[in-house]
Design a protein around this motif. Sequence first.
Motif, PDB file in Angstrom:
ATOM      1  N   SER A 161      19.231 -16.496  56.105  1.00  9.12           N
ATOM      2  CA  SER A 161      18.616 -15.220  56.464  1.00  9.12           C
ATOM      3  C   SER A 161      17.191 -15.414  56.971  1.00  9.12           C
ATOM      4  N   ASN A 162      16.410 -16.220  56.271  1.00 10.67           N
ATOM      5  CA  ASN A 162      15.017 -16.440  56.691  1.00 10.67           C
ATOM      6  C   ASN A 162      14.930 -17.200  58.006  1.00 10.67           C
ATOM      7  N   SER A 212      16.773 -20.540  53.538  1.00  9.41           N
ATOM      8  CA  SER A 212      17.916 -19.633  53.540  1.00  9.41           C
ATOM      9  C   SER A 212      18.284 -19.274  54.975  1.00  9.41           C
ATOM     10  N   GLU A 231      22.306 -10.300  60.321  1.00 13.14           N
ATOM     11  CA  GLU A 231      23.460  -9.726  59.625  1.00 13.14           C
ATOM     12  C   GLU A 231      24.267  -8.776  60.491  1.00 13.14           C
ATOM     13  N   ARG A 257      26.566 -13.548  59.224  1.00 10.01           N
ATOM     14  CA  ARG A 257      25.194 -13.681  59.719  1.00 10.01           C
ATOM     15  C   ARG A 257      25.216 -14.705  60.848  1.00 10.01           C
ATOM     16  N   GLY A 283      18.037 -10.550  59.102  1.00 12.47           N
ATOM     17  CA  GLY A 283      18.469 -11.919  58.854  1.00 12.47           C
ATOM     18  C   GLY A 283      19.760 -12.266  59.549  1.00 12.47           C
ATOM     19  N   LYS A 327      15.576 -14.784  60.751  1.00  9.49           N
ATOM     20  CA  LYS A 327      14.417 -13.924  61.012  1.00  9.49           C
ATOM     21  C   LYS A 327      13.367 -14.654  61.849  1.00  9.49           C
TER      22      LYS A 327
END
Length: 697
Positions: free
Chosen positions: A232-233, A230, A250, A191, A248, A236
């Motif tokens: 990922s967040n 996180s 990825e 990521r 996120g 975003k």
Amino acid sequence: MKGKKAISLVFTALAVVSLSGCSDVTSNSEGKILTYTYNGQNLDISTDDIIQKYLNESRDEHAKAFYDALYEIVVRASFEEGGALASYKDLVESDATEAVESAKDSADESGTSWHDYLINQGYDDPNATDSERENELYLDNLYTQMTSRVNDEFDSLFNTWVLSDDEIQKEYNALWGENGYINKKLPYHVRHILVKVDASDDNGYSRGHISSDNAAKLYNTITSLVKGNSFSNVAKNYTDDSSSASTGGEYIMDTEAGFVNEFQLGIYAYDTLLQPNFTEEENYDSKLEVLNITEDAKEELTDFGVTFIPYGVVQKLNDVKDKTTTDKGLTIYDGDEDYYPRNIYFNKYFQNRNVGFITNETAFELSDFGSDINNPTTNAVGYTKIEDKVSGEKVFTDIGDTGHYKTSGEKVFTEGTSEANMFKTMTFNINGEQVTKDVLCDTEGNPILVVRNQESSGGVHFIIVERSAFDESDKYFDLAGYEAAGAEGSDEEIRANYSTTLNEYYAAANPKSKDGIDQSTNKPYYVGGDAFPAYEYAKEKYVPKKTYVQQNIVTPSENNYVNDTVQNYDDRVGTISEEISGMASTTQFSKYEWLNSTLNLSLNEFTDDKVDVQGLVDRYISTQMNSQERSSAKSMQEKWTQYVASIREQTWERKYNLLPEILAADFGNPNLYKEGAPGYNAKYYSINGNYNAGGNN
């Protein structure tokens, strides 16, 4: 055969071709004969027919022509008794018949006579009847159906994620086999967050200019990670990579992915050369060969190591993001942006193409530089005055000969705080010495790599590796995450039950049942079994393991739900299936070898010239496969050479051209810009012999 004409070869006529292993077909002077039934007629096709067709089409490429001919012979023979696909013979014959009938319908609908249709399709032998032309069309359609079935069966048989001791699976499995995706393409699940900066268009490594918004974006991104959000967040919310924002940040990165060198090779270098406490896996050496790291690259990158970005500097960057004039409102050197504090901090700490890490360290305070500007406190910042080998001028630098700089060593966050918990102690080898730092990690303990590139997606990349291609045994298993989720047992038992091997991690399988969907959440029930990597926690009750597809931790306490939407599962299955399927279909040679492993078909030599036709084919296969590997190896070696050259250039340029950090820490101090001081710039003094560098007069 279609458009068949007599041809003249430099070789003599073919002898009878021996196709041992295909005992149910007959032979004559034209070789072995395969017989099919169409419209109540027996249609014969000989191996000599097939060979001459390809030689006619590729007469200047005899090796390829013979291989293509042999491939068709092997495919056709595979549907006869004793072949791997014999059970499908009736099906492909039926499909071929339907294809011809469909062609007749198309001709009728377009108002074209069947005769003209066949002629237009290339079945134009003037001595053939339309019935004979139709027979040729049928035989060609039959081969098309056969090759389609071969592709489907190969993909189906050798796409399983389940490890096996079967030797054929070990050789041809598209995911985990010797030449499969994991071993030959080295997939990394990564990521990243991209923060684009205005300095992307600047040349060099030392005088980039970023905007106030750029500085704020860097601060907000890093601070969000420090606060425990996180990865990922944060991706975003903050990434400037629009193609990955919704997922996120990825990606699956493999050796053929189009990532910039700083991103891709930075990860490879960290994982194989710079990673602390790295334990070599069983197949480490064979995978390392795929990367084709040159010896020079190994030596230089290992010596150079990594760089560090203190979180205190990130705070300073935000504090001074709008500071362009002194406290008295004066400009430095007519507002030259080189001297803006945000640019000085950015260039020193972020303008690195090698791998860096955010550390739990403060920035230097003004007192750390000492009271004498020309003689700083050497045990703190340690900038020195050196001679620029190009200009001959004396310049100040706080970058050492190896391209590194000192950091404070003082912690921003004290032990036990939530922010401090986001940092993990790691040891690195830098220029032959071991250096230990607390580096920023994501919520699962993955260290966050920081790299900078100026071309293409120019900006600062923050990267985590969710799963490395070199991590066969899941050595970074998220034990704490499973314990927090309610997994029971000792640490060893939890690891044994829930950890995933690489073949499990990249299973192109869906953990959902077809009908078990919770309508209120659109989250599917999980029924388990052998269809998906799972842990059996009670009789016939299963828990799905964490994989690329099933990315969340699930334990028996989750009440047998899997916790993502159906669409997300389907999307990720599609992503990994495409990668693996692409690997399975990249070479026809594997399919030929698989089909021929039971048939053992071989082309005989020419009778008069004693040409070893089979040897010609074997050498062609070997040459083609080696050519692909050589091309891939050359491409990777060139990338490593370019990457190392950029770091070598970076080291030199930053040493002589970076402005010392004191100019940001004490921005506007008139003494800093006098002749002989760190901020002195002769260019401006040549305009006005008595120029007051501390202000604009």
